[in-house]
Design a protein around this motif. Structure first.
Motif, PDB file in Angstrom:
ATOM      1  N   UNK A 282       0.823  -1.204   0.000  1.00  0.00           N
ATOM      2  CA  UNK A 282       0.000   0.000   0.000  1.00  0.00           C
ATOM      3  C   UNK A 282       0.859   1.257   0.000  1.00  0.00           C
ATOM      4  N   UNK A 283       0.344   2.281  -0.657  1.00  0.00           N
ATOM      5  CA  UNK A 283       1.100   3.527  -0.844  1.00  0.00           C
ATOM      6  C   UNK A 283       0.978   4.452   0.357  1.00  0.00           C
ATOM      7  N   UNK A 284       2.018   5.231   0.567  1.00  0.00           N
ATOM      8  CA  UNK A 284       2.009   6.334   1.525  1.00  0.00           C
ATOM      9  C   UNK A 284       2.148   7.618   0.730  1.00  0.00           C
ATOM     10  N   UNK A 285       1.143   8.498   0.842  1.00  0.00           N
ATOM     11  CA  UNK A 285       1.215   9.748   0.091  1.00  0.00           C
ATOM     12  C   UNK A 285       2.417  10.568   0.554  1.00  0.00           C
ATOM     13  N   UNK A 286       3.114  11.132  -0.404  1.00  0.00           N
ATOM     14  CA  UNK A 286       4.322  11.884  -0.112  1.00  0.00           C
ATOM     15  C   UNK A 286       5.575  11.060  -0.318  1.00  0.00           C
ATOM     16  N   UNK A 287       5.450   9.736  -0.183  1.00  0.00           N
ATOM     17  CA  UNK A 287       6.522   8.811  -0.530  1.00  0.00           C
ATOM     18  C   UNK A 287       6.258   8.206  -1.908  1.00  0.00           C
ATOM     19  N   UNK A 288       5.129   7.516  -2.015  1.00  0.00           N
ATOM     20  CA  UNK A 288       4.842   6.700  -3.194  1.00  0.00           C
ATOM     21  C   UNK A 288       3.875   7.364  -4.166  1.00  0.00           C
ATOM     22  N   UNK A 289       3.236   8.430  -3.738  1.00  0.00           N
ATOM     23  CA  UNK A 289       2.286   9.165  -4.572  1.00  0.00           C
ATOM     24  C   UNK A 289       2.543  10.656  -4.423  1.00  0.00           C
ATOM     25  N   UNK A 290       2.346  11.400  -5.518  1.00  0.00           N
ATOM     26  CA  UNK A 290       2.412  12.855  -5.446  1.00  0.00           C
ATOM     27  C   UNK A 290       1.687  13.434  -6.660  1.00  0.00           C
ATOM     28  N   UNK A 291       1.708  14.749  -6.774  1.00  0.00           N
ATOM     29  CA  UNK A 291       0.932  15.396  -7.831  1.00  0.00           C
ATOM     30  C   UNK A 291       1.543  15.260  -9.220  1.00  0.00           C
ATOM     31  N   UNK A 292       2.741  14.723  -9.303  1.00  0.00           N
ATOM     32  CA  UNK A 292       3.339  14.483 -10.618  1.00  0.00           C
ATOM     33  C   UNK A 292       3.099  13.049 -11.093  1.00  0.00           C
ATOM     34  N   UNK A 293       2.381  12.280 -10.301  1.00  0.00           N
ATOM     35  CA  UNK A 293       2.171  10.865 -10.571  1.00  0.00           C
ATOM     36  C   UNK A 293       0.715  10.602 -10.932  1.00  0.00           C
ATOM     37  N   UNK A 294       0.479   9.928 -12.047  1.00  0.00           N
ATOM     38  CA  UNK A 294      -0.892   9.570 -12.410  1.00  0.00           C
ATOM     39  C   UNK A 294      -1.254   8.221 -11.781  1.00  0.00           C
ATOM     40  N   UNK A 295      -2.542   7.923 -11.683  1.00  0.00           N
ATOM     41  CA  UNK A 295      -2.926   6.608 -11.146  1.00  0.00           C
ATOM     42  C   UNK A 295      -2.447   5.450 -12.012  1.00  0.00           C
ATOM     43  N   UNK A 296      -2.241   5.679 -13.291  1.00  0.00           N
ATOM     44  CA  UNK A 296      -1.744   4.611 -14.170  1.00  0.00           C
ATOM     45  C   UNK A 296      -0.302   4.290 -13.813  1.00  0.00           C
ATOM     46  N   UNK A 297       0.520   5.298 -13.628  1.00  0.00           N
ATOM     47  CA  UNK A 297       1.902   5.086 -13.207  1.00  0.00           C
ATOM     48  C   UNK A 297       1.959   4.393 -11.854  1.00  0.00           C
ATOM     49  N   UNK A 298       1.032   4.763 -10.972  1.00  0.00           N
ATOM     50  CA  UNK A 298       1.048   4.255  -9.597  1.00  0.00           C
ATOM     51  C   UNK A 298       0.462   2.851  -9.478  1.00  0.00           C
ATOM     52  N   UNK A 299       0.047   2.254 -10.590  1.00  0.00           N
ATOM     53  CA  UNK A 299      -0.557   0.931 -10.516  1.00  0.00           C
ATOM     54  C   UNK A 299      -1.947   0.961  -9.917  1.00  0.00           C
ATOM     55  N   UNK A 300      -2.625   2.099 -10.037  1.00  0.00           N
ATOM     56  CA  UNK A 300      -3.961   2.274  -9.479  1.00  0.00           C
ATOM     57  C   UNK A 300      -5.015   2.447 -10.563  1.00  0.00           C
ATOM     58  N   UNK A 301      -4.733   1.957 -11.753  1.00  0.00           N
ATOM     59  CA  UNK A 301      -5.718   2.062 -12.835  1.00  0.00           C
ATOM     60  C   UNK A 301      -7.035   1.416 -12.432  1.00  0.00           C
ATOM     61  N   UNK A 302      -6.963   0.423 -11.561  1.00  0.00           N
ATOM     62  CA  UNK A 302      -8.171  -0.291 -11.151  1.00  0.00           C
ATOM     63  C   UNK A 302      -9.172   0.589 -10.415  1.00  0.00           C
ATOM     64  N   UNK A 303      -8.738   1.735  -9.865  1.00  0.00           N
ATOM     65  CA  UNK A 303      -9.703   2.613  -9.191  1.00  0.00           C
ATOM     66  C   UNK A 303     -10.508   3.429 -10.196  1.00  0.00           C
ATOM     67  N   UNK A 304     -10.096   3.422 -11.458  1.00  0.00           N
ATOM     68  CA  UNK A 304     -10.814   4.147 -12.505  1.00  0.00           C
ATOM     69  C   UNK A 304     -11.890   3.225 -13.066  1.00  0.00           C
ATOM     70  N   UNK A 305     -13.145   3.636 -13.004  1.00  0.00           N
ATOM     71  CA  UNK A 305     -14.230   2.804 -13.507  1.00  0.00           C
ATOM     72  C   UNK A 305     -14.008   2.426 -14.959  1.00  0.00           C
ATOM     73  N   UNK A 306     -14.238   1.166 -15.299  1.00  0.00           N
ATOM     74  CA  UNK A 306     -13.992   0.688 -16.664  1.00  0.00           C
ATOM     75  C   UNK A 306     -14.741   1.511 -17.697  1.00  0.00           C
ATOM     76  N   UNK A 307     -15.990   1.853 -17.381  1.00  0.00           N
ATOM     77  CA  UNK A 307     -16.796   2.614 -18.337  1.00  0.00           C
ATOM     78  C   UNK A 307     -16.372   4.080 -18.407  1.00  0.00           C
ATOM     79  N   UNK A 308     -15.485   4.505 -17.497  1.00  0.00           N
ATOM     80  CA  UNK A 308     -15.064   5.902 -17.445  1.00  0.00           C
ATOM     81  C   UNK A 308     -13.705   6.127 -18.087  1.00  0.00           C
ATOM     82  N   UNK A 309     -13.004   5.060 -18.408  1.00  0.00           N
ATOM     83  CA  UNK A 309     -11.638   5.198 -18.917  1.00  0.00           C
ATOM     84  C   UNK A 309     -11.591   5.850 -20.295  1.00  0.00           C
ATOM     85  N   UNK A 310     -12.662   5.713 -21.060  1.00  0.00           N
ATOM     86  CA  UNK A 310     -12.694   6.305 -22.393  1.00  0.00           C
ATOM     87  C   UNK A 310     -13.578   7.533 -22.470  1.00  0.00           C
TER      88      UNK A 310
END
Length: 415
Positions: A282-310
């Motif tokens: 699990x990520x810790x904000x400020x270490x593993x996540x920041x404002x220059x990081x997208x959820x795709x880079x962070x391995x969090x694409x799964x939090x994006x609803x499938x019907x919302x990706x396009x």
């Protein structure tokens, strides 16, 4: 939330081994680097309770928080949660309610998650995105009804998050999207929040309530009567173990916490919390996540609803879609490192040791595995399971291998 013996409130429908010392001394430096603003430290409603129970208090995310308790070392505390149950004060986190006729649509605008399809009293991990798709904060969003959500965000991002919410609410409420009524934000100031975690957590809590906790599966919540109190209880947590996060009105925080911290439950601080979450990937904000990081880079694409990706209309969608379509430039991965633990900021090289390909964002000696584990970001293409790399630790390059996360199997109750 609910108060003791009342209806719903309107606010919400032993001694450390050398191994242990290495974990605390090295890991705590990285923790301190995460969002400890200057100025006077805030206190949760449990500050005096922690001091009375022998806690070593340290600055974290603008708060004075317990690192360890008494003479119980970090590894012993960590292992107790893995094998029995621990109780964490997470009252520094920001608890908020969003309400109004278009609340679902508003939250689907500031996050990429599919909240309209969530069932009542279920939750999802999500991310709050900036205009370029970078992560302002990670958050847990709980749907109580289409017009009522309970949202928990990070203490270290409090000022940034609340300013963003205020700005975006003003923009939303001034638009046609809010024609049926405004969306309102209520911050639950000074409310308590504790996390009861570990394989013995459910049995311990069940003895205090008539509510059948087997009905409460991972990612769901309910108002649960606990020894005369009716409290919002969410099944989940930050350790990879089964457990519960319990929100408590300010006037009852100490009393409820005292009730929840009897044997075999052990009070547990930030040191063990960090090693537990890293083993769970699990990520810790400020270490593993920041404002220059997208959820795709962070391995969090799964939090994006499938019907919302396009087609989803959410802030930052263009940047996120570009990474989904073309692949991100880097990816968050796990590592097992030989000989020595790597800390935040350690450089990662390819297997030859010649090309720098990334950086470690979190790293510890794993108490459960007895191995040095870490997570970090590497160039896309170097992220596949089993890829050999080298990590620079104290001016020496150490062999490592890309390893799937979680490092330790999760034990969530899914029914």
């Amino acid at each position: 939330m609910l108060t003791k013996k009342a209806g719903p409130m309107t606010t919400l429908s032993r001694t450390a081994s050398s191994f242990s010392r290495r974990v605390v001394a090295g890991r705590w430096l990285a923790l301190r680097a995460y969002a400890t603003p200057s100025g006077q430290l805030k206190k949760t409603g449990l500050y005096d309770f922690h001091v009375e129970n022998g806690a070593k208090m340290v600055p974290f995310a603008g708060y004075s928080m317990p690192l360890l308790y008494g003479d119980v070392g970090q590894v012993a505390s960590h292992n107790h949660v893995r094998n029995s149950a621990g109780l964490f004060d997470v009252g520094h986190m920001v608890q908020s309610n969003f309400r109004g006729p278009s609340t679902t649509q508003f939250l689907e605008w500031i996050t990429p998650s599919s909240l309209s399809t969530l069932k009542p009293y279920t939750s999802t991990l999500s991310v709050i995105l900036n205009e370029t798709g970078g992560i302002i904060d990670d958050t847990v969003v709980t749907k109580h009804a289409p017009d009522a959500f309970y949202v928990v965000t990070n203490a270290g991002r409090r000022d940034r998050d609340l300013a963003w919410f205020k700005d975006k609410l003003a923009e939303w409420n001034a638009s046609e999207k809010a024609k049926d009524g405004p969306v309102e934000l209520e911050v639950l100031e000074n409310w308590g929040l504790v996390a009861l975690q570990g394989p013995a957590a459910a049995g311990y809590l069940q003895a205090l309530t008539s509510f059948d906790l087997k009905q409460l599966t991972f990612g769901s919540s309910a108002f649960v009567p606990i020894e005369g109190f009716n409290l919002h209880v969410a099944r989940g947590g930050y350790t990879g173990e089964d457990g519960f996060e319990i929100s408590i009105p300010p006037q009852h925080t100490v009393e409820v916490t005292e009730m929840l911290s009897k044997s075999p439950v052990q009070l547990t601080g930030l040191a063990a919390r960090d090693s537990l979450r890293l083993e769970a990937g699990m990520c810790l904000y400020g270490n593993d996540l920041d404002e220059s990081t997208t959820p795709v880079e962070a391995g969090l694409t799964w939090v994006i609803g499938k019907e919302r990706r396009e087609t989803g209309d959410f802030i930052g969608a263009e940047g996120v879609r570009a990474h989904i379509k073309n692949g991100p430039p880097r990816r968050r991965v796990g590592f097992v490192i030989q000989e020595a633990p790597a800390r935040q900021g350690a450089k990662i090289y390819d297997d030859s040791g010649n090309e720098e390909i990334g950086v470690v964002t979190s790293g510890i000696p794993s108490p459960t595995l007895g191995k040095n584990i870490a997570m970090g970001y590497v160039k896309n293409g170097q992220h596949k399971k089993g890829t050999p790399v080298q990590v620079q630790v104290r001016n020496q390059k150490r062999k490592a291998v890309v390893t799937p996360m979680p490092f330790v199997k999760t034990n969530y109750w899914r029914g």
